[in-house]
Design a protein around this motif. Structure first.
Motif, PDB file in Angstrom:
ATOM      1  N   ASN A  87       1.283   6.996 -17.915  1.00 62.46           N
ATOM      2  CA  ASN A  87       1.106   5.543 -17.909  1.00 62.46           C
ATOM      3  C   ASN A  87       2.358   4.822 -17.427  1.00 62.46           C
ATOM      4  O   ASN A  87       2.266   3.775 -16.772  1.00 62.46           O
ATOM      5  N   GLU A  88       3.539   5.366 -17.757  1.00 65.30           N
ATOM      6  CA  GLU A  88       4.777   4.724 -17.317  1.00 65.30           C
ATOM      7  C   GLU A  88       4.965   4.838 -15.809  1.00 65.30           C
ATOM      8  O   GLU A  88       5.662   4.035 -15.196  1.00 65.30           O
ATOM      9  N   ILE A  89       4.343   5.840 -15.202  1.00 65.07           N
ATOM     10  CA  ILE A  89       4.337   5.926 -13.733  1.00 65.07           C
ATOM     11  C   ILE A  89       3.347   4.918 -13.169  1.00 65.07           C
ATOM     12  O   ILE A  89       3.657   4.141 -12.260  1.00 65.07           O
ATOM     13  N   LEU A  90       2.137   4.886 -13.734  1.00 67.31           N
ATOM     14  CA  LEU A  90       1.077   4.027 -13.198  1.00 67.31           C
ATOM     15  C   LEU A  90       1.361   2.542 -13.396  1.00 67.31           C
ATOM     16  O   LEU A  90       0.846   1.714 -12.642  1.00 67.31           O
ATOM     17  N   ILE A  91       2.181   2.189 -14.381  1.00 66.22           N
ATOM     18  CA  ILE A  91       2.482   0.764 -14.589  1.00 66.22           C
ATOM     19  C   ILE A  91       3.206   0.188 -13.369  1.00 66.22           C
ATOM     20  O   ILE A  91       3.193  -1.026 -13.138  1.00 66.22           O
ATOM     21  N   GLY A  92       3.813   1.062 -12.559  1.00 63.57           N
ATOM     22  CA  GLY A  92       4.463   0.618 -11.331  1.00 63.57           C
ATOM     23  C   GLY A  92       3.503   0.016 -10.323  1.00 63.57           C
ATOM     24  O   GLY A  92       3.921  -0.647  -9.363  1.00 63.57           O
ATOM     25  N   LEU A  93       2.191   0.238 -10.520  1.00 60.57           N
ATOM     26  CA  LEU A  93       1.184  -0.329  -9.617  1.00 60.57           C
ATOM     27  C   LEU A  93       0.998  -1.827  -9.848  1.00 60.57           C
ATOM     28  O   LEU A  93       0.415  -2.513  -9.006  1.00 60.57           O
ATOM     29  N   TYR A  94       1.492  -2.327 -10.972  1.00 61.80           N
ATOM     30  CA  TYR A  94       1.248  -3.735 -11.291  1.00 61.80           C
ATOM     31  C   TYR A  94       2.088  -4.657 -10.416  1.00 61.80           C
ATOM     32  O   TYR A  94       3.296  -4.496 -10.288  1.00 61.80           O
ATOM     33  N   LEU A  96       0.836  -1.198   0.000  1.00 62.92           N
ATOM     34  CA  LEU A  96       0.000   0.000   0.000  1.00 62.92           C
ATOM     35  C   LEU A  96       0.871   1.248   0.000  1.00 62.92           C
ATOM     36  O   LEU A  96       0.590   2.223  -0.711  1.00 62.92           O
ATOM     37  N   THR A  97       1.935   1.220   0.799  1.00 57.56           N
ATOM     38  CA  THR A  97       2.845   2.366   0.850  1.00 57.56           C
ATOM     39  C   THR A  97       3.459   2.634  -0.519  1.00 57.56           C
ATOM     40  O   THR A  97       3.499   3.772  -0.996  1.00 57.56           O
ATOM     41  N   LYS A  98       3.916   1.568  -1.176  1.00 56.45           N
ATOM     42  CA  LYS A  98       4.513   1.698  -2.501  1.00 56.45           C
ATOM     43  C   LYS A  98       3.497   2.242  -3.497  1.00 56.45           C
ATOM     44  O   LYS A  98       3.795   3.147  -4.291  1.00 56.45           O
ATOM     45  N   MET A  99       2.272   1.713  -3.446  1.00 52.76           N
ATOM     46  CA  MET A  99       1.241   2.133  -4.400  1.00 52.76           C
ATOM     47  C   MET A  99       0.842   3.585  -4.193  1.00 52.76           C
ATOM     48  O   MET A  99       0.630   4.327  -5.153  1.00 52.76           O
ATOM     49  N   PHE A 100       0.756   4.016  -2.938  1.00 52.40           N
ATOM     50  CA  PHE A 100       0.412   5.407  -2.671  1.00 52.40           C
ATOM     51  C   PHE A 100       1.501   6.355  -3.162  1.00 52.40           C
ATOM     52  O   PHE A 100       1.215   7.463  -3.627  1.00 52.40           O
ATOM     53  N   MET A 101       2.750   5.926  -3.083  1.00 50.09           N
ATOM     54  CA  MET A 101       3.836   6.750  -3.599  1.00 50.09           C
ATOM     55  C   MET A 101       3.718   6.907  -5.109  1.00 50.09           C
ATOM     56  O   MET A 101       3.952   7.987  -5.661  1.00 50.09           O
ATOM     57  N   ILE A 102       3.316   5.829  -5.782  1.00 53.06           N
ATOM     58  CA  ILE A 102       3.152   5.876  -7.241  1.00 53.06           C
ATOM     59  C   ILE A 102       1.971   6.765  -7.616  1.00 53.06           C
ATOM     60  O   ILE A 102       2.059   7.590  -8.536  1.00 53.06           O
ATOM     61  N   ILE A 103       0.844   6.608  -6.896  1.00 50.73           N
ATOM     62  CA  ILE A 103      -0.315   7.472  -7.127  1.00 50.73           C
ATOM     63  C   ILE A 103       0.065   8.927  -6.904  1.00 50.73           C
ATOM     64  O   ILE A 103      -0.332   9.826  -7.660  1.00 50.73           O
ATOM     65  N   SER A 104       0.861   9.172  -5.869  1.00 47.18           N
ATOM     66  CA  SER A 104       1.303  10.534  -5.572  1.00 47.18           C
ATOM     67  C   SER A 104       2.152  11.094  -6.701  1.00 47.18           C
ATOM     68  O   SER A 104       1.960  12.241  -7.131  1.00 47.18           O
ATOM     69  N   ASP A 105       3.079  10.290  -7.217  1.00 42.18           N
ATOM     70  CA  ASP A 105       3.915  10.740  -8.335  1.00 42.18           C
ATOM     71  C   ASP A 105       3.067  11.065  -9.559  1.00 42.18           C
ATOM     72  O   ASP A 105       3.313  12.056 -10.262  1.00 42.18           O
ATOM     73  N   ALA A 106       2.060  10.211  -9.823  1.00 38.28           N
ATOM     74  CA  ALA A 106       1.173  10.437 -10.968  1.00 38.28           C
ATOM     75  C   ALA A 106       0.388  11.732 -10.788  1.00 38.28           C
ATOM     76  O   ALA A 106       0.221  12.524 -11.734  1.00 38.28           O
ATOM     77  N   ASP A 107      -0.081  11.971  -9.570  1.00 33.99           N
ATOM     78  CA  ASP A 107      -0.874  13.161  -9.299  1.00 33.99           C
ATOM     79  C   ASP A 107      -0.022  14.427  -9.393  1.00 33.99           C
ATOM     80  O   ASP A 107      -0.476  15.456  -9.900  1.00 33.99           O
ATOM     81  N   ILE A 108       1.220  14.337  -8.925  1.00 35.00           N
ATOM     82  CA  ILE A 108       2.128  15.482  -9.021  1.00 35.00           C
ATOM     83  C   ILE A 108       2.415  15.810 -10.485  1.00 35.00           C
ATOM     84  O   ILE A 108       2.444  16.982 -10.888  1.00 35.00           O
ATOM     85  N   LEU A 109       2.636  14.761 -11.294  1.00 32.67           N
ATOM     86  CA  LEU A 109       2.867  14.979 -12.727  1.00 32.67           C
ATOM     87  C   LEU A 109       1.665  15.659 -13.360  1.00 32.67           C
ATOM     88  O   LEU A 109       1.808  16.628 -14.123  1.00 32.67           O
TER      89      LEU A 109
END
Length: 378
Positions: A294-301, A264-277
Motif C-alpha cells: 500500500n505504501e508503494i501504491l499510495i504514490g499513484l495519488y 502515466l510514466t510515473k504511474m507505470f513505474m509505481i505499478i511496476s514496483d508494486a508488481d515486483i514486490l
C-alpha cells in the motif's frame, strides 16, 4: 490521542453489546483443558472480538501469540511461530494462540498454511481462538474443527448511550441530529462510531475501517477523487481485496483514463514496483512484506486526478499466457528483447502486453505510417 485507543475497554464491564457471546468466550477459556475444541469468533469489525480475547487473557494471566491471515499462508511460517510454544509449554507458561481474520485467506496464494493450521486445530494442546469477519466458504474446513461463537452488530441504542458517555468525559456536545447520524452510519461498529465522534468534535480524522463495505469501483474512484493524501491512504488501506486484484485494478483504471504522458510514466513505474514486490513475496513466501504494498501504491495519488474505475483491459491471466505460450510469441520476444535490453521472459511479462495494447488502441491517435512502422517491428 486517538479516541478508539483512549476508550478501549479495559474490562468486560466496559464493553457493550454481545453479552451472551462474550460470556461463552469467558466460560470456554475458564473451562479449557488439553484437547478442548478451539473456538472461532464470527462477526463484523468493531463488535469486540479481539477486545474480549485481550481482556480475558490479561485477567487470567495468559500470554497471547497473535497471527493473522498474512501470517498463515506459509506452512513453515506458522510452524515456526506456533510449534515452539506447543513443544515448550513449561517454558512459555500459559499461552493463548489467537489467529485473526482467517476469512482473509486467499486459497490460490496459500502455500500450506491452512493445512498446517488445521493440523494444529485437530489436536489442540493450548487454547486456540480464531476470528473471522465473515462466514465464507474459505473457512468451512476450519469451522468444522472449531466451536463457532457469533458476534452481532451493536444495537443503535447501546451505541448512542456509549457515545453520550464519551462526550460527557470529553466535556463536549453534539446536536441530537449529528449524534444520531453518527450512530446510524456506524452500522453497529463501535470503533467506527468512536472515531467518527472524534472527527465531529475535534476535526481530527483517525484512520477508519469502513471502506471495506465499498465496492472496488467506488474505492478506486474515491481514491483518485480524494481531497488529501490522508483520505486516499485511508481508502487504499481499507480496500479489502487480494494484492493480485489490487494491482490489476489500479493498472486497468489508469490505462483506460485520460492521463498525461509524464504522469502515466510515473504511474507505470509505481505499478511496476508494486508488481515486483508482489512477485518477490510469492517467490520467497515473505508475506510480511505485503505491508509495504500500500505504501508503494499510495504514490499513484495525485490531487483529484481524473481517473475512474475501469474493468481489466489486460488481465494477469492473459499476461501469463503471453509469457508461457506460443512459438510465434517466443520468436518475437527473442528478437525484440535485445532492443529493450531485457531477457526474453522479462520482455514477455513487462513489455509485450503494453506493445499489443498500443497496437490495438492507437489507430485514432497516430498516423498510419507510425502504426505500420510499429507493426513491422513486431
Amino acid at each position: 490521542m486517538i479516541w478508539s485507543e483512549k476508550y478501549k475497554p479495559k474490562d468486560t464491564i466496559d464493553m457493550i453489546g454481545n453479552e451472551y457471546a462474550r460470556s461463552l468466550v469467558v466460560t470456554w477459556i475458564k473451562n479449557w483443558e488439553k484437547g478442548t475444541k478451539p473456538i472461532i469468533l464470527i462477526g463484523p469489525p468493531g463488535v469486540g472480538k479481539t477486545t474480549i480475547v485481550n481482556i480475558i487473557a490479561k485477567k487470567l494471566d495468559y500470554d497471547i501469540i497473535c497471527l493473522n491471515a498474512s501470517d498463515i499462508r506459509n506452512k513453515q511460517q506458522i510452524e515456526d511461530v506456533i510449534n515452539p510454544t506447543i513443544n515448550n509449554l513449561g517454558l512459555f507458561g500459559k499461552t493463548i494462540v489467537f489467529v485473526d481474520e482467517v476469512d482473509g485467506i486467499h486459497g490460490r496464494y496459500d502455500y500450506g498454511g491452512t493445512e498446517a493450521l488445521i493440523k494444529i486445530l485437530k489436536i489442540p494442546v493450548v487454547p486456540i481462538i480464531l476470528a473471522a469477519n465473515y462466514e465464507t466458504d474459505k473457512i468451512k474446513n476450519i469451522k468444522k474443527l472449531t466451536i463457532p461463537i457469533y458476534f452481532h452488530r451493536i444495537a443503535p441504542r447501546l451505541l448512542l448511550l456509549y457515545a453520550l458517555s464519551i462526550l460527557n468525559r470529553e466535556k463536549s456536545l453534539l446536536s441530537t441530529n449529528k449524534l444520531n447520524d453518527i450512530v446510524i452510519k456506524s452500522n453497529g461498529d463501535a470503533r467506527f462510531m468512536i472515531n467518527s465522534l472524534q472527527t465531529a468534535v475535534t476535526g481530527f480524522k483517525p484512520q477508519q475501517e469502513k471502506s471495506f463495505e465499498l465496492s472496488i469501483e467506488k474505492c478506486i474512484s474515491n481514491f483518485f477523487a480524494s481531497s488529501s493524501i490522508t483520505d486516499a491512504r485511508h481508502i487504499l488501506y481499507t480496500l479489502k481485496v487480494d494484492p493480485y486484484t489490487k494491482i490489476n485494478v489500479f493498472y486497468s483504471s489508469i490505462i483506460n483514463s485520460d492521463v498525461q504522458v509524464s504522469d502515466l510514466t510515473k504511474m507505470f513505474m509505481i505499478i511496476s514496483d508494486a508488481d515486483i514486490l508482489y512477485k518477490q513475496i510469492l517467490q520467497t513466501q515473505s508475506w510480511h512484506l505485503l505491508r509495504y504494498l500500500n505504501e508503494i501504491l499510495i504514490g499513484l495519488y495525485i490531487y483529484k486526478y481524473p481517473i475512474t474505475y475501469s474493468k481489466f483491459n489486460l488481465s494477469w491471466q492473459l499476461i501469463n499466457k503471453i509469457r508461457f505460450n506460443g512459438s510465434k510469441i517466443n520468436k518475437i520476444s527473442l528478437a525484440l528483447a535485445k532492443k529493450f535490453h531485457a531477457s526474453s521472459n522479462k520482455f514477455k511479462l513487462y513489455y509485450l502486453p503494453y506493445m499489443l495494447f498500443y497496437i490495438n488502441n492507437t489507430k485514432k491517435h497516430h498516423d498510419v505510417d507510425e502504426l505500420d512502422e510499429l507493426h513491422e517491428m513486431v
